[in-house]
Write an enzyme that holds these catalytic residues in place. Structure first.
Site, PDB file in Angstrom:
ATOM      1  N   ASP A 166      -4.877   9.244  -7.670  1.00  0.00           N
ATOM      2  CA  ASP A 166      -5.538   9.922  -8.780  1.00  0.00           C
ATOM      3  C   ASP A 166      -6.624   9.041  -9.364  1.00  0.00           C
ATOM      4  O   ASP A 166      -6.603   7.810  -9.217  1.00  0.00           O
ATOM      5  CB  ASP A 166      -4.534  10.328  -9.862  1.00  0.00           C
ATOM      6  CG  ASP A 166      -3.787   9.130 -10.456  1.00  0.00           C
ATOM      7  OD1 ASP A 166      -3.493   8.187  -9.699  1.00  0.00           O
ATOM      8  OD2 ASP A 166      -3.480   9.151 -11.669  1.00  0.00           O
ATOM      9  N   GLU A 169       9.211  -7.002  -2.623  1.00  0.00           N
ATOM     10  CA  GLU A 169       7.934  -7.373  -3.230  1.00  0.00           C
ATOM     11  C   GLU A 169       6.921  -6.267  -2.990  1.00  0.00           C
ATOM     12  O   GLU A 169       7.048  -5.481  -2.043  1.00  0.00           O
ATOM     13  CB  GLU A 169       7.408  -8.691  -2.633  1.00  0.00           C
ATOM     14  CG  GLU A 169       8.276  -9.894  -2.963  1.00  0.00           C
ATOM     15  CD  GLU A 169       7.851 -11.136  -2.207  1.00  0.00           C
ATOM     16  OE1 GLU A 169       7.589 -12.171  -2.859  1.00  0.00           O
ATOM     17  OE2 GLU A 169       7.782 -11.072  -0.956  1.00  0.00           O
ATOM     18  N   HIS A 205      -2.706   4.248  -5.774  1.00  0.00           N
ATOM     19  CA  HIS A 205      -2.617   5.575  -6.387  1.00  0.00           C
ATOM     20  C   HIS A 205      -3.838   6.396  -5.981  1.00  0.00           C
ATOM     21  O   HIS A 205      -4.939   5.863  -5.824  1.00  0.00           O
ATOM     22  CB  HIS A 205      -2.468   5.487  -7.905  1.00  0.00           C
ATOM     23  CG  HIS A 205      -3.610   4.860  -8.633  1.00  0.00           C
ATOM     24  ND1 HIS A 205      -4.746   5.555  -8.996  1.00  0.00           N
ATOM     25  CD2 HIS A 205      -3.790   3.595  -9.095  1.00  0.00           C
ATOM     26  CE1 HIS A 205      -5.566   4.758  -9.652  1.00  0.00           C
ATOM     27  NE2 HIS A 205      -5.017   3.555  -9.722  1.00  0.00           N
ATOM     28  N   GLU A 263      -0.764   7.642 -11.511  1.00  0.00           N
ATOM     29  CA  GLU A 263      -0.782   6.303 -12.110  1.00  0.00           C
ATOM     30  C   GLU A 263      -1.621   6.272 -13.374  1.00  0.00           C
ATOM     31  O   GLU A 263      -1.285   5.582 -14.341  1.00  0.00           O
ATOM     32  CB  GLU A 263      -1.321   5.285 -11.101  1.00  0.00           C
ATOM     33  CG  GLU A 263      -1.163   3.829 -11.531  1.00  0.00           C
ATOM     34  CD  GLU A 263      -2.263   3.314 -12.433  1.00  0.00           C
ATOM     35  OE1 GLU A 263      -2.069   2.276 -13.095  1.00  0.00           O
ATOM     36  OE2 GLU A 263      -3.343   3.959 -12.492  1.00  0.00           O
ATOM     37  N   GLU A 264      -2.730   7.036 -13.377  1.00  0.00           N
ATOM     38  CA  GLU A 264      -3.648   6.991 -14.509  1.00  0.00           C
ATOM     39  C   GLU A 264      -3.060   7.604 -15.779  1.00  0.00           C
ATOM     40  O   GLU A 264      -3.637   7.457 -16.859  1.00  0.00           O
ATOM     41  CB  GLU A 264      -4.962   7.700 -14.151  1.00  0.00           C
ATOM     42  CG  GLU A 264      -5.761   7.026 -13.040  1.00  0.00           C
ATOM     43  CD  GLU A 264      -6.325   5.663 -13.432  1.00  0.00           C
ATOM     44  OE1 GLU A 264      -6.063   5.220 -14.550  1.00  0.00           O
ATOM     45  OE2 GLU A 264      -7.012   5.057 -12.599  1.00  0.00           O
TER      46      GLU A 264
END
Length: 444
Positions: A94, A182, A92, A158-159
């Site tokens: 961010d 995966e 991510h 994501e955060e």
């Protein structure tokens, strides 16, 4: 080039580009405050920077913004066996906010001092994003064809739960994940000294997350005339009751596997029923293991009243919920049984726990890649008590693992640098990550 062959002449370029790209990404302040009205275009600028680097190396990329400024990017490297499930490696772009006055070095300048890179995102997780970019370029430069398709992805948000990142992409750009079985991303792979060996934990499972909101209502009135149904008092009792409650130990497969591996390394069994979160034998993984043993419901917000001499008609409390795989319904029933009748109970913001296999071919590849760079190293599965984008991917049938490998000093606490002041990573650890991850992507 054969997938088993390395390209030693480019290894120095790979490691140098990893550091360069990490510093450049940190200098793009892609801060995610969690409030869409205060988030700028940092994620978009970071994704466009990565896009330029990948396209310069010959990749076809796809870029998408869920809303203006929230950039996401993907590129695919075809493998030799197109029938095998693809491997997604993702980071991510961010980062959480940073107050510059609290830092020894500016959080968005990416200074290197005494072999250590400082900056917001150095660990979480622009350092790994840089590894992936440098590796994609390395594979193109050396004409390495991996055994399976490798999908390089860079997500926003994501955060704050991935709402504008991977969750949006799974709905609006599902072809980005075509054939993926995966995934590898955060949080894991940081070395921890256990006995005579170094353990590199891989997150094979994650707790689920949610929010519990309790609301109490009572008779409003003057503070001089106490009532028997005071809403503040009822909420206070509920908060104290839940905070004092201790959930039972649950032996999930990931926890059992971790305890068995660690016991073997230490030469003595790990007693989960009497685990000390400060056990010096386990170092920084002791509190992680302790948090992975039980469900937790933690009070975080209490609100009620607006004037000291007025009894309010309503009071509320919010709780952070972390739940183990297979425990969602039992946790709700257990908590609700603790509460006085009449409280309004709301469970929301629920993200389910995930659990991937704790053994298998991919775990074997991780172990071999670590052993090639660190003969004393061994990979051990663990259950992570926090949350990553792998949770959303699990809903699409993708088994997620947290493994961004870094060899650290024996007294280092990598987990302690997540979201912390003076977030940092040793440059040698970044170089190690690039080398190990290169082996993983070639051989997975």
């Amino acid at each position: 080039m054969d997938a088993q062959a390395a390209a030693p002449l480019t290894s120095t370029i790979l490691e140098d580009e990893t550091l360069l790209f990490a510093r450049e990404l940190i200098r793009i302040p892609s801060v995610n405050t969690g409030d869409p009205t205060t988030i700028g275009d940092g994620e978009a600028r970071a994704a466009q920077y990565v896009r330029r680097l990948l396209e310069e190396a010959g990749y076809e990329t796809e870029y998408a913004e869920s809303v203006p400024g929230r950039g996401n990017l993907v590129a695919r490297l075809p493998g030799r066996d197109r029938e095998r499930g693809a491997l997604l490696v993702h980071a991510h772009l961010d980062v959480v906010p940073a107050v510059a006055e609290d830092w020894t070095y500016p959080p968005f300048v990416a200074e290197v001092h005494d072999g250590v890179l400082y900056g917001r995102g150095a660990v979480d997780m622009k350092g790994y994003a840089a590894v992936l970019v440098a590796l994609a370029r390395h594979f193109a430069r050396a004409r390495i064809v991996p055994w399976r398709d490798i999908v390089f992805a860079f997500f926003s948000d994501e955060e704050a739960g991935g709402v504008y990142g991977v969750r949006w992409l799974l709905e609006h750009r599902p072809h980005w994940f075509a054939g993926v079985t995966e995934a590898i991303s955060e949080v894991g792979g940081f070395s921890v000294r256990l006995g005579e060996r170094r353990a590199y934990p891989v997150a094979t499972a994650e707790k689920g997350i949610g929010r519990l909101v309790l609301t109490a209502r009572g008779t409003a009135g003057h503070g001089s005339r106490p009532t028997g149904d005071n809403a503040v008092a009822r909420i206070a009792r509920a908060v104290a009751t839940i905070a004092d409650h201790r959930f039972a130990i649950v032996r999930t497969p990931a926890v059992e596997a971790f305890a068995a591996e660690v016991g073997a390394l230490l030469g003595e069994p790990v007693d989960l029923d009497a685990l000390d979160p400060a056990d010096p034998r386990l170092g920084p993984v002791a509190p992680l293991l302790a948090a992975a043993l039980r469900n937790t419901v933690t009070p975080t917000i209490v609100a009620g009243g607006y004037k000291a001499n007025v009894i309010p008609g309503e009071a509320r409390a919010e709780f952070d919920v972390r739940v183990l795989p297979g425990q969602e319904e039992s946790l709700r029933h257990e908590v609700e049984a603790l509460l006085d009748p009449g409280l309004e109970v709301t469970w929301d913001r629920w993200v389910h726990p995930i659990e991937s296999p704790s053994a298998g071919p991919l775990l074997d590849v991780l172990g071999a890649a670590i052993a090639a760079e660190d003969p004393e190293g061994v990979v051990v599965p663990y259950l992570m008590p926090a949350s990553t984008d792998n949770k959303h991917l699990a809903g699409a049938g993708i088994a997620g693992y947290g493994f961004t490998p870094r060899r650290l000093d024996d007294d280092a606490d990598a987990f302690g640098h997540f979201h912390a002041v003076d977030e940092q990573v040793p440059v040698d650890a970044l170089r190690f990550c690039a080398r190990v991850t290169e082996r993983i992507l070639r051989e997975a």
